[in-house]
Design an enzyme around this catalytic site. Structure first.
Site, PDB file in Angstrom:
ATOM      1  N   LYS A  43     -11.236  -3.705 -14.854  1.00  0.00           N
ATOM      2  CA  LYS A  43     -12.289  -3.080 -14.047  1.00  0.00           C
ATOM      3  C   LYS A  43     -13.460  -2.682 -14.930  1.00  0.00           C
ATOM      4  O   LYS A  43     -13.282  -2.355 -16.092  1.00  0.00           O
ATOM      5  CB  LYS A  43     -11.741  -1.830 -13.333  1.00  0.00           C
ATOM      6  CG  LYS A  43     -10.634  -2.122 -12.341  1.00  0.00           C
ATOM      7  CD  LYS A  43     -10.162  -0.845 -11.675  1.00  0.00           C
ATOM      8  CE  LYS A  43      -9.026  -1.124 -10.685  1.00  0.00           C
ATOM      9  NZ  LYS A  43      -8.586   0.108 -10.038  1.00  0.00           N
ATOM     10  N   ARG A  90      -2.469   1.448   0.667  1.00  0.00           N
ATOM     11  CA  ARG A  90      -3.419   1.335   1.772  1.00  0.00           C
ATOM     12  C   ARG A  90      -3.075   0.178   2.687  1.00  0.00           C
ATOM     13  O   ARG A  90      -3.240   0.267   3.882  1.00  0.00           O
ATOM     14  CB  ARG A  90      -4.839   1.131   1.242  1.00  0.00           C
ATOM     15  CG  ARG A  90      -5.375   2.311   0.492  1.00  0.00           C
ATOM     16  CD  ARG A  90      -6.679   1.960  -0.139  1.00  0.00           C
ATOM     17  NE  ARG A  90      -6.466   0.854  -1.074  1.00  0.00           N
ATOM     18  CZ  ARG A  90      -7.255   0.538  -2.072  1.00  0.00           C
ATOM     19  NH1 ARG A  90      -8.363   1.190  -2.264  1.00  0.00           N
ATOM     20  NH2 ARG A  90      -6.977  -0.460  -2.884  1.00  0.00           N
ATOM     21  N   SER A 132     -12.393   2.601  -4.419  1.00  0.00           N
ATOM     22  CA  SER A 132     -13.487   2.938  -5.337  1.00  0.00           C
ATOM     23  C   SER A 132     -14.403   1.746  -5.583  1.00  0.00           C
ATOM     24  O   SER A 132     -15.619   1.881  -5.633  1.00  0.00           O
ATOM     25  CB  SER A 132     -12.928   3.432  -6.673  1.00  0.00           C
ATOM     26  OG  SER A 132     -12.286   4.663  -6.523  1.00  0.00           O
ATOM     27  N   HIS A 151      -8.109   9.168  -2.666  1.00  0.00           N
ATOM     28  CA  HIS A 151      -7.426   9.748  -3.830  1.00  0.00           C
ATOM     29  C   HIS A 151      -7.046  11.206  -3.546  1.00  0.00           C
ATOM     30  O   HIS A 151      -5.940  11.641  -3.868  1.00  0.00           O
ATOM     31  CB  HIS A 151      -8.334   9.738  -5.070  1.00  0.00           C
ATOM     32  CG  HIS A 151      -8.644   8.391  -5.612  1.00  0.00           C
ATOM     33  ND1 HIS A 151      -9.927   7.990  -5.875  1.00  0.00           N
ATOM     34  CD2 HIS A 151      -7.839   7.348  -5.963  1.00  0.00           C
ATOM     35  CE1 HIS A 151      -9.912   6.759  -6.360  1.00  0.00           C
ATOM     36  NE2 HIS A 151      -8.656   6.349  -6.426  1.00  0.00           N
TER      37      HIS A 151
END
Length: 166
Positions: A41, A91, A129, A17
Site C-alpha cells: 500500500k 466487510r 481506507s 475501523h
C-alpha cells in the site's frame, strides 16, 4: 489478562475501523491497536500521523487501549504484546478469503494466538481506507466514512499533494 491485537494501516482511520475497535475492546482486557506499514500500500500519512489520528479518535472508548506502531510479522508483534488473540474485521466475501488465508498462515507461525473475526456493521461494510483516499483525491465528500477531524486531515493532505482530475 486477555490481550487482543487489532492491526492495520489505518490510513486513514475510518468509521469502520472505529466500529471494530469499540467492539473488540469489549472482548479483551487490553486492546493493542497495532499501526503498521503494508509494503503493498502507498500510505497517505506517516506512521506517526496515523498513530496520532488513532489516538485522538479512540479517546473515550471504554476499556484499556494501547496504540503501538510495528514493522514486523504480525505474530511476532502479537507475541511481544502478550496477546492471545488477533482481531480482524470482515466487510465482504473478498475480505473473508484473504483473512482466512492469513489466519491459516498465522496459525502455522503461532498456534497459541487465535484470530477472531468481527463482521462490520452493515452500514459500514463498504468503507475502505483505500476508497476513502481515492474519493478525496477526486474531490468527493468523505464525511460519511470518517470523523470530521480525519476529514480535515485528509483534505489538507490532498491539498498538499494535489487533487486528481483538476
Amino acid at each position: 489478562m486477555r490481550i487482543g491485537v487489532y492491526p492495520g494501516t489505518f490510513d486513514p482511520i475510518t468509521r469502520g475501523h472505529m466500529d471494530i475497535i469499540r467492539r473488540g475492546a469489549k472482548l479483551c482486557d487490553r486492546l493493542v491497536i497495532g499501526v503498521t506499514t503494508n509494503p503493498s500500500k502507498s500510505p497517505m500519512f506517516t506512521v506517526e500521523e496515523r498513530m496520532a489520528m488513532v489516538t485522538r479518535e479512540t479517546q473515550g472508548i471504554a476499556g484499556e487501549l494501547v496504540i503501538v506502531s510495528f514493522d514486523s510479522l504480525l505474530m511476532d508483534f502479537a507475541e511481544r504484546q502478550g496477546a492471545s488473540m488477533i482481531i480482524r474485521g470482515l466487510r465482504a466475501v473478498a475480505d473473508f478469503e484473504y483473512e482466512y488465508q492469513m489466519a491459516g498462515m498465522n496459525q502455522q507461525l503461532n498456534d497459541r494466538i487465535e484470530t477472531v473475526f468481527l463482521m462490520a456493521d452493515v452500514s459500514l461494510q463498504p468503507i475502505a481506507s483505500r476508497l476513502v483516499k481515492e474519493i478525496a483525491m477526486y474531490g468527493g465528500a468523505i464525511g460519511k466514512f470518517v470523523s470530521a477531524e480525519v476529514e480535515v486531515k485528509v483534505a489538507a493532505r490532498v491539498e498538499k499533494i494535489g487533487r486528481k482530475g483538476s
